[in-house]
Design a protein around this motif. Structure first.
Motif, short mmCIF file in Angstrom:
data_model
loop_
_atom_site.label_atom_id
_atom_site.label_comp_id
_atom_site.label_asym_id
_atom_site.label_seq_id
_atom_site.Cartn_x
_atom_site.Cartn_y
_atom_site.Cartn_z
N ASN A 19 0.81 -1.22 0.00
CA ASN A 19 0.00 0.00 0.00
C ASN A 19 0.84 1.27 0.00
OD1 ASN A 19 0.54 -0.96 2.76
ND2 ASN A 19 -0.61 0.83 3.44
N HIS A 20 2.14 1.14 -0.19
CA HIS A 20 3.01 2.30 -0.39
C HIS A 20 3.88 1.99 -1.60
CE1 HIS A 20 1.61 3.99 3.30
NE2 HIS A 20 2.18 3.09 4.07
N GLU A 21 3.39 2.27 -2.78
CA GLU A 21 4.08 1.92 -4.01
C GLU A 21 4.04 3.07 -5.01
OE1 GLU A 21 5.72 -0.70 -4.07
OE2 GLU A 21 4.76 -2.18 -2.77
N ALA A 22 4.99 3.06 -5.95
CA ALA A 22 4.93 3.94 -7.12
C ALA A 22 3.93 3.31 -8.08
CB ALA A 22 6.31 4.08 -7.75
N SER A 23 2.67 3.61 -7.87
CA SER A 23 1.60 2.85 -8.53
C SER A 23 1.61 3.02 -10.04
CB SER A 23 0.24 3.27 -7.97
OG SER A 23 0.15 2.95 -6.60
N ASN A 24 2.00 4.20 -10.54
CA ASN A 24 2.04 4.38 -12.00
C ASN A 24 3.06 3.45 -12.64
OD1 ASN A 24 4.18 5.88 -10.79
ND2 ASN A 24 4.40 7.07 -12.68
N HIS A 25 4.14 3.15 -11.94
CA HIS A 25 5.14 2.22 -12.45
C HIS A 25 4.58 0.79 -12.47
CE1 HIS A 25 9.49 0.43 -12.06
NE2 HIS A 25 8.93 0.14 -13.20
N LEU A 26 4.01 0.37 -11.37
CA LEU A 26 3.52 -1.01 -11.29
C LEU A 26 2.33 -1.24 -12.22
CD1 LEU A 26 3.87 -1.88 -7.51
CD2 LEU A 26 5.57 -1.99 -9.34
N GLN A 27 1.54 -0.19 -12.48
CA GLN A 27 0.39 -0.36 -13.38
C GLN A 27 0.83 -0.65 -14.81
OE1 GLN A 27 -2.43 3.06 -12.47
NE2 GLN A 27 -3.83 1.34 -12.65
N GLU A 28 2.06 -0.33 -15.16
CA GLU A 28 2.57 -0.67 -16.49
C GLU A 28 2.66 -2.18 -16.67
OE1 GLU A 28 6.36 1.03 -17.21
OE2 GLU A 28 5.73 3.11 -16.85
N LEU A 29 2.71 -2.93 -15.56
CA LEU A 29 2.97 -4.37 -15.59
C LEU A 29 1.85 -5.13 -14.88
CD1 LEU A 29 6.73 -4.03 -14.64
CD2 LEU A 29 5.87 -4.67 -16.91
N PRO A 30 0.61 -5.06 -15.39
CA PRO A 30 -0.50 -5.73 -14.69
C PRO A 30 -0.33 -7.23 -14.60
CG PRO A 30 -1.17 -5.04 -16.89
CD PRO A 30 0.17 -4.42 -16.64
N TYR A 31 0.42 -7.83 -15.54
CA TYR A 31 0.64 -9.28 -15.53
C TYR A 31 2.05 -9.62 -15.04
CZ TYR A 31 -3.35 -8.69 -18.62
OH TYR A 31 -4.55 -8.31 -19.14
N GLY A 32 2.75 -8.64 -14.50
CA GLY A 32 4.09 -8.86 -13.99
C GLY A 32 5.16 -8.52 -15.00
#
Length: 578
Positions: free
Chosen positions: A84-97
């Protein structure tokens, strides 16, 4: 094979890798894999920091950018999930990992991969009932609400994981499965975290979605973080109709701070005839492919399809033919390609950009996987909907439309009651401590020193005091007072999910102790006893700051948490996630 498990990372990659290096040098061993259980903070630059749910004064770059830029390379293969403390825009680039840096792999919203024959799964984010049934509708730049809702787990991802039928070795979640505290030493947990008593006594602490997954997947190990405490449990599952009873060993670890139990090494037997690197899991890829049409990027509520005569398909557990089709799609090659690429500039300490805006980039890794399997790039789809609100699906793309209207394009059952308890509004009083806020985490003050006796002994966490005494579980501060290593951890006997009776304890196969029992310990700790008792290493990261705070006495200070009122049980529909 030695696998290191870490709790909340909080961007402290340098410190974590240094601790692993210290352990390897001290013990003459090699750690093969590192698992991080969330709050990884893959912050690439100043724009990413604005996409992290952190008060402005605590937005610090930390050290991930060095690994992203190529200045450093992770010395051990690292797999992580989101918290719950993430750079969410970065991780959203990789929805499947995918790779966030060389040798550092993100599992996506949910995922299962293989490493040297070991099947590893995970689910990112934390549970909140008011967002659970929505699609992944958030897109940067985030507003005050979407900045937090973006990391709330969704029922579509849990539904996908519940289609898994083959055994799982390791599963990771950031928040705990609800009720897991009943299968360990609850008394010890509440001694350390008194403010959790109300949630424990009302059985509202943790994630009901994770509890569903624990019941269904029954992995050999389940690792979590989030609550900043080390806690071990053993859960004996009720036998399934098609097999025998299984046991899950649960372990939650602390965050990366001096004198905190944030790291543990677990030893797995080598599996012959297995690939060396990371591999895709064919069962999981088949599930992704078959459930692709169920995904949406709108905030309308959605329930999974059920066997009620209204849906052509409600069971997406893949057939052998579907898994063979995936292998054919992948040309028989399941090795995860080493195809990391930078999508935004990395932070440059010599040229800071404090006014940088968040990036919204598609990732070539996702594009390639989606093209291979026919999947939807959720991030790209949401961007297209925002650019073309008048398109076929544009009317449903508004982020502020939280209505419960008909989802005409859904293959699910938006207007039907769900078979999953976590889909219902009855859980609106869930007390999963969502925002263990950064103010509370990082403004901790080391005020009260622990009386550890004249020899500097410190009892390690993870089992009840009586169990510790029986097993001789003690730790010792190193001569410099900087690194604490526990002697051994004793897991509680497994408790059955449907019975209060005890069953036989299966010992955990762990590395040998880092040092012999300290002087004055239990004399009865014979070689035979050590063979029967699981062994664990819990290195504590070094810190000159901690020594200075402790007054240079070599005594471990007790952390005193502030703002405990934020943990009060409240209706999470009215909760201010601050």
């Amino acid at each position: 094979m030695r696998i290191a498990v870490e709790g909340c990372c909080h961007g402290e990659l340098d410190k974590i890798y240094e601790t692993i290096g210290y352990l390897e040098k001290k013990e003459g061993v090699k750690v093969d894999l590192l698992l991080c259980c969330g709050d990884f903070q893959a912050v690439r630059n100043e724009g990413d920091m604005k996409c992290m749910a952190v008060p402005a004064k605590y937005r610090t770059m930390q050290t991930f950018y060095k690994y992203y830029s190529g200045e450093k390379k992770a010395p051990v293969l690292t797999i992580f999930i989101g918290g719950n403390h993430e750079a969410s825009n970065h991780l959203q680039e990789l929805p499947y990992g995918g790779w966030v840096a060389p040798n550092i792999y993100y599992l996506g919203y949910a995922g299962i991969i293989r490493y040297k024959g070991i099947r590893i799964g995970g689910a990112s984010g934390i549970f909140k009932s008011h967002d659970y049934r929505k699609g992944h509708h958030e897109f940067p730049p985030y507003g005050p609400d979407t900045l937090r809702s973006v990391y709330h787990i969704r029922n579509i991802d849990v539904y996908k994981l519940k289609q898994i039928q083959m055994p799982i070795d390791i599963f990771m979640s950031h928040d705990w499965p609800r009720g897991i505290y009943n299968y360990g030493c609850t008394q010890e947990l509440l001694r350390k975290k008194k403010f959790l008593r109300q949630e424990v006594e009302t059985n509202t602490l943790g994630s009901p979605a994770a509890a569903e997954l624990l019941e269904h997947l029954q992995p050999s190990y389940w690792f979590s973080a989030h609550l900043h405490v080390k806690f071990a449990a053993m859960m004996q599952h009720a036998p399934k109709a098609s097999g025998s009873s299984r046991t899950t060993k649960f372990l939650s670890l602390d965050k990366c701070l001096p004198h905190r139990e944030f790291l543990q090494v677990v030893e797995f037997p080598d599996r012959t005839d297995s690939a060396e690197g990371l591999e895709y899991d064919p069962e999981w890829l088949a599930i992704l492919k078959s459930t692709n049409g169920l995904q949406k990027t709108t905030p309308q509520p959605w329930n999974p399809p059920m066997n009620n005569g209204l849906h052509q398909r409600w069971n997406f557990s893949p057939s052998e033919a579907e898994m063979m089709q995936v292998l054919d799609d992948m040309n028989g090659e399941l090795a995860i390609p080493d195809n990391f690429s930078r999508t935004v500039p990395a932070y440059d300490p010599a040229n800071p950009q404090p006014r940088a805006v968040p990036s919204c980039s598609t990732n070539p890794q996702t594009t390639e996987l989606c093209a291979t399997l026919g999947l939807t790039d959720l991030y790209a789809q949401k961007a297209q909907l925002l650019l073309d609100p008048g398109g076929a699906d544009g009317a449903m793309a508004g982020e502020n439309d939280d209505g419960d209207g008909d989802d005409a394009h859904s293959n699910g059952s938006a207007d039907e009651p769900s078979e999953y308890p976590t889909d219902t509004s009855g859980l609106s009083n869930s007390c999963n401590p969502d925002e263990i806020t950064i103010e509370d985490e990082w403004e901790e003050e080391e005020k009260v020193k622990e009386d550890v006796g004249g020899e500097g002994k410190q009892v390690a966490a993870g089992a009840c005091d009586s169990t510790k005494r029986e097993a001789g579980e003690e730790g010792l501060l190193s001569p410099s007072g900087t690194v604490h290593v526990s002697g051994r951890m004793v897991l509680p006997e497994p408790k059955s999910g449907d019975s209060t009776g005890r069953v036989a304890l299966s010992p955990m196969s762990l590395p040998p102790p880092t040092q012999s029992a300290p002087a004055g310990g239990e004399e009865g700790a014979s070689d035979d006893a050590e063979e029967e008792t699981p062994v664990v290493r819990i290195p504590k990261r070094t810190s000159d700051e901690s020594e200075a705070t402790a007054g240079g006495t070599g005594v471990t200070p007790r952390i005193k948490r502030r703002n405990q009122v934020i943990y009060a049980a409240v209706d999470d529909d009215d909760e201010n996630e601050s």
